[in-house]
Design an enzyme around this catalytic site. Structure first.
Site, PDB file in Angstrom:
ATOM      1  N   CYS A 106       0.941  -1.071   0.040  1.00  0.00           N
ATOM      2  CA  CYS A 106       0.160   0.028  -0.051  1.00  0.00           C
ATOM      3  C   CYS A 106       0.751   1.446   0.040  1.00  0.00           C
ATOM      4  O   CYS A 106       0.590   2.207  -0.775  1.00  0.00           O
ATOM      5  CB  CYS A 106      -1.028  -0.154   1.222  1.00  0.00           C
ATOM      6  SG  CYS A 106      -1.933   1.494   1.365  1.00  0.00           S
ATOM      7  N   CYS A 203      -5.656  -2.631   7.996  1.00  0.00           N
ATOM      8  CA  CYS A 203      -6.587  -1.939   8.176  1.00  0.00           C
ATOM      9  C   CYS A 203      -8.037  -2.715   7.648  1.00  0.00           C
ATOM     10  O   CYS A 203      -8.907  -2.231   8.098  1.00  0.00           O
ATOM     11  CB  CYS A 203      -6.616  -0.617   7.331  1.00  0.00           C
ATOM     12  SG  CYS A 203      -6.490  -0.632   5.649  1.00  0.00           S
TER      13      CYS A 203
END
Length: 378
Positions: A106, A203
């Site tokens: 990410c 997340c």
């Protein structure tokens, strides 16, 4: 326009990115804050309360700080591109028998690229984050290096950031420690930031149950893979398991099997739906192949080089000799390293500097390869 230039700061709402924005503001940069919405918990199927960098509270915290200091703040919704790239990769890697590292992916392929695209639209010269690491220019290269606070150093997570991206990156916390950041926040009256808990979870897997996430995401997965074999290093079958995607190299707990002595997952054999178990000594490897290289300090390596190599984020590093062959790095450790997991990132250091990094493809034992070569030559 500030003489120092305009900078787009990634603000998660936590103490580190908030203080990064504050410091740059005080140093005379024209700051624009941006909070990226990468995921919503309603999509995860988790019952856990929404927390962390994607929560509404965190977005509001970042915005309030920007408003109080008098600089603009925007919310960037990248859920679609995040899901298409990071979450699909996460799922595909487990289905391939590897252990992914979505946070590194990410950082390097979503957040930096997304920030730079928006920085261009907003006329920003730079982007900045709250990572504990450093970046400098040397010999025409942009070099990542360890931050001052070795307990918080995040250089491992940044190996994949391109040279072009690094040329426009500012890391304001590189020469500071976490205690210094906390003291600064207290002195400025940001008590909520000081007391805010930090999240270390993925997340989109807020309950840390990646098995449950995979089952919800891939229809019929549980039925398809259950009943595979647990085997020892010599191939002896010792039990059955829930399915190869639900195990990782190095895992000891949650195996659901008792052999009378501690065993670890030493290998995932996806094609056979087998999970290989072994002792701690059998878990150790002293060599590996690393692919999809991104080089930082040097454009490439012409000769072998002595390094300290990390095979996971919280790894202290192990002395190793590396040899680059095209897009592959051969890594030879001086001693065995436990739990080298295909799919994880490997990062090569020269002192505090990141030489480069890549994704672990496979591992091996040097003596075993020598023995096999000798046997084949006879």
């Amino acid at each position: 326009m500030s003489k120092k230039g305009r900078v787009l700061v990634a603000m998660s709402g936590g103490i580190d990115s908030s203080l990064a924005a504050v410091l740059l503001h005080e140093q005379g940069y024209e700051v624009i804050g941006m909070t990226m919405k990468t995921w919503d918990y309603a999509s995860s199927g988790s019952s856990k309360k929404e927390t962390g960098c994607c929560s509404l509270d965190s977005i509001n915290d970042a915005r309030n700080l920007a408003v109080n200091l008098g600089f603009p703040h925007y919310i960037l919704d990248i859920r679609e591109e995040f899901g298409d790239y990071v979450i699909d990769h996460f799922t595909d890697e487990y289905l391939a028998g590897r252990t992914p590292n979505p946070c590194v992916l990410c950082n390097t392929h979503i957040k930096w690229d997304s920030l730079l695209r928006r920085a261009d639209k907003l006329g920003c010269d730079y982007i900045a984050t709250g990572h504990y690491a450093k970046v400098r220019e040397e010999n025409g290269r942009y070099v990542i290096s360890r931050g001052k606070d070795l307990n918080k150093d995040q250089s491992y997570a940044l190996w994949g950031v391109s040279q072009e991206s690094l040329s426009r990156t500012i890391l304001p916390l590189g020469d500071l420690t976490k205690p210094e950041i906390r003291k600064m926040a207290e002195d400025k009256g940001f008590y909520e930031l000081v007391n805010k808990s930090e999240s270390y979870e993925i997340c989109f897997v807020p309950d840390n149950d990646y098995r449950g996430f995979l089952k919800r995401r891939v229809d019929g997965l549980e039925e398809e893979v259950k009943g595979g074999e647990f085997v020892l290093e010599d191939g002896t079958v010792v039990g059955t398991h829930e399915g190869y995607p639900f195990y990782t190299v190095g895992q000891r707990k949650g195996l659901g099997i008792a052999l009378g002595y501690p065993v670890y997952v030493t290998e995932i054999q996806k094609d056979k739906n087998r999970v290989v178990l072994g002792t701690f000594d059998e878990l150790s490897r002293d060599g590996m192949y690393v692919k999809s290289l991104v080089m930082s300090k040097y454009e490439s390596l012409d000769d072998r080089k002595d390094t300290v190599t990390k095979v996971r984020y919280n790894d202290g590093g192990t002395p190793a000799v590396i040899e680059q062959v095209g897009d592959t790095m051969k890594v030879f450790f001086g001693k065995g390293v436990p739990a080298i997991a295909p799919g994880q990132a490997a990062v090569f250091y020269e002192g505090d500097d990141v030489i480069g990094g890549g994704w672990i493809h496979s591992s091996f034992n040097q003596q075993k390869i020598k023995n096999e070569a000798l046997s084949n030559s006879i």
